[in-house]
Design an enzyme around this catalytic site. Structure first.
Site, mmCIF file in Angstrom:
data_model
loop_
_atom_site.group_PDB
_atom_site.id
_atom_site.type_symbol
_atom_site.label_atom_id
_atom_site.label_comp_id
_atom_site.label_asym_id
_atom_site.label_seq_id
_atom_site.Cartn_x
_atom_site.Cartn_y
_atom_site.Cartn_z
ATOM 1 N N ARG A 26 4.311 -53.513 44.693
ATOM 2 C CA ARG A 26 5.604 -52.907 44.368
ATOM 3 C C ARG A 26 6.737 -53.425 45.223
ATOM 4 O O ARG A 26 7.825 -53.659 44.713
ATOM 5 C CB ARG A 26 5.531 -51.384 44.353
ATOM 6 C CG ARG A 26 5.395 -50.727 45.654
ATOM 7 C CD ARG A 26 4.593 -49.481 45.520
ATOM 8 N NE ARG A 26 3.251 -49.790 45.113
ATOM 9 C CZ ARG A 26 2.695 -49.384 43.976
ATOM 10 N NH1 ARG A 26 3.354 -48.659 43.146
ATOM 11 N NH2 ARG A 26 1.463 -49.716 43.705
ATOM 12 N N HIS A 32 8.720 -50.559 58.278
ATOM 13 C CA HIS A 32 8.944 -50.928 56.881
ATOM 14 C C HIS A 32 10.370 -50.500 56.535
ATOM 15 O O HIS A 32 10.585 -49.532 55.804
ATOM 16 C CB HIS A 32 7.908 -50.204 56.012
ATOM 17 C CG HIS A 32 7.829 -50.695 54.601
ATOM 18 N ND1 HIS A 32 8.761 -51.544 54.037
ATOM 19 C CD2 HIS A 32 6.915 -50.449 53.628
ATOM 20 C CE1 HIS A 32 8.407 -51.783 52.779
ATOM 21 N NE2 HIS A 32 7.300 -51.136 52.513
HETATM 22 C C1 NCD Z 1 3.854 -48.690 51.665
HETATM 23 C C2 NCD Z 1 3.491 -49.802 52.638
HETATM 24 O O1 NCD Z 1 3.263 -50.918 52.216
HETATM 25 O O2 NCD Z 1 3.471 -49.492 53.822
HETATM 26 N N1 NCD Z 1 3.982 -49.115 50.344
HETATM 27 C C3 NCD Z 1 5.097 -49.700 49.882
HETATM 28 O O3 NCD Z 1 5.752 -50.460 50.532
HETATM 29 N N2 NCD Z 1 5.518 -49.343 48.668
HETATM 30 C C4 NCD Z 1 2.963 -47.544 51.746
HETATM 31 C C5 NCD Z 1 1.501 -47.770 51.555
HETATM 32 O O4 NCD Z 1 1.042 -48.886 51.334
HETATM 33 O O5 NCD Z 1 0.798 -46.776 51.636
#
Ligand code: NCD
Length: 308
Positions: free
Chosen positions: A54, A132
C-alpha cells in the site's frame, strides 16, 4: 520552504510546515484537476528494500495523479544491492535519473544515511521498527479532517507498540500539539520502547497510561489507533503465535465507545479489527488510506517546489 528537503522522521518539519502540507492536501482533495499536471516531466524513484504494497502504490498513485512518472524496485534482490552496493551509492546513482525518491528499508537509520548522500529529496517510507513519517502525515491529516483539531485529544494506541513504527512516529508527532493524552494498550511484551517513554513522553510531561485491555479504556477515547502484531520483527514464531490475537476489536466492544470516537489503522489488518465493524461510521481506516494518497501528493509537490 520545503523545496529540496528530505523527510526522514516526523520531527523534520515544524508544525507550521505540516499545516502547509495539510492545507495543500485539502486543496488537492477539493480541486484535483488543478493539480493533475503540476509534476509533468518529473520522475519519482521508489526504492523498496522491504516489501510494501500500500505505501508503494500510494506513492505511485500520488505521483501519477500529479502528472509525473515512476521508476523503481520493490524488492532488493532485483537491484544492484544484491551485488553488494551500498545504499549511499544507490541513492547517488538514482539522483542522476530521478527528481525525488522514496525508500523503505529493514534497517533503522538506513534512510537517514542515504539522505546524507542524496542530491534529490528523499522520503523515508519506513525504516525497521523505527519511523514511518508519511503514515504519520496520513494519520494527522485524517484526524485533522475528521476531528477538526490535533490537540485536546485522548488517543488510544493498541497492539504491537514495541515494533510498530507507525505508533512511534504518531506519538512523536502528536506530542507536539497541546493537551493530548495517550492510553497505551498492549500486552506487557509489546509495550512501547523505553526511548519513546523516556525521551518523548516523560521528558515533555505528556500524560499517558499503559493498560492491557481495550475494554478498560475504550469509553474515554477520541481516537482508537489499532495496529497489527509485526510478525516480521519477531525473533521467534512461538512468541508471535502467542501474541498475535491479543486484541480483536469487534462490534460488542464498540458499543462502549463514544459516538464520535474514530477507529484508525495503518493497514494491513490481520485479525485485530473484526469485519463486523467495517460499516460502523466510526471505522475510518479505508478513508485514512485515501487521505494517505492525497497527503503524499501534497508532500511531493512541496519537496519538488512545484507548488508554493
Ligand atoms: C505499516 C508499516 O509498514 O509500518 N503499514 C503501512 O505503511 N501501510 C503498518 C504495518 O505494516 O503494520
Amino acid at each position: 520552504m520545503l523545496k529540496g528537503r528530505h523527510l526522514i522522521e516526523p520531527m523534520d518539519f515544524t508544525n507550521e510546515e505540516l499545516e502547509g502540507i495539510f492545507d495543500l492536501a485539502d486543496d488537492i482533495i477539493n480541486n484535483p484537476k488543478e493539480y493533475a499536471h503540476v509534476c509533468d516531466g518529473k520522475i519519482l524513484a521508489t526504492l523498496f528494500f522491504e516489501p510494501s504494497t500500500r505505501t508503494r502504490l500510494s506513492f505511485e498513485a500520488a505521483m501519477l495523479r500529479l502528472g509525473g512518472r515512476v521508476i523503481g524496485f520493490s524488492e532488493p534482490n532485483s537491484s544492484s544491492v544484491s551485488k553488494g552496493e551500498s545504499i549511499a551509492d544507490t541513492i547517488r546513482t538514482v539522483g542522476c535519473y530521478a527528481d525525488i525518491a522514496v525508500t523503505r528499508h529493514p534497517k533503522e537509520g538506513a534512510p537517514k544515511l542515504a539522505s546524507m548522500y542524496s542530491n534529490i529529496p528523499l522520503i523515508n517510507a519506513g525504516d525497521g521498527g523505527h519511523h514511518h513519517p508519511t503514515q504519520t502525515l496520513t494519520d494527522l491529516l485524517t484526524i485533522r479532517s475528521v476531528k477538526k483539531r490535533l490537540s485536546n485529544l485522548t488517543i488510544g494506541l493498541c497492539g504491537d507498540l514495541k515494533f510498530g513504527r507507525t505508533v512511534h512516529s504518531l506519538i512523536k508527532a502528536m506530542s507536539r500539539y497541546e493537551n493530548n493524552r495517550f492510553i497505551l494498550i498492549s500486552p506487557p511484551e509489546l509495550r512501547i520502547p523505553e526511548y519513546i517513554r523516556k525521551e518523548i513522553l516523560q521528558k515533555n510531561n505528556i500524560p499517558f497510561i499503559e493498560v492491557e485491555k481495550i475494554e478498560d479504556c475504550i469509553d474515554e477515547l477520541d481516537i482508537l489507533y489499532m495496529t497489527r502484531v509485526q510478525r516480521e520483527r519477531f525473533f521467534n514464531e512461538e512468541d508471535y503465535v502467542r501474541l498475535k490475537d491479543s486484541y480483536i476489536l469487534n462490534a460488542e466492544k464498540m458499543t462502549r465507545a463514544k459516538s464520535d470516537m474514530i477507529v484508525l489503522h495503518p493497514l494491513p489488518r490481520v485479525n485485530e479489527i473484526s469485519y463486523d465493524i467495517d460499516n460502523d461510521p466510526r471505522a475510518y481506516y479505508f478513508k485514512q488510506a485515501r487521505f494517505g494518497m492525497f497527503v503524499r501528493m501534497a508532500l511531493m509537490a512541496k519537496l519538488l517546489g512545484v507548488v508554493e
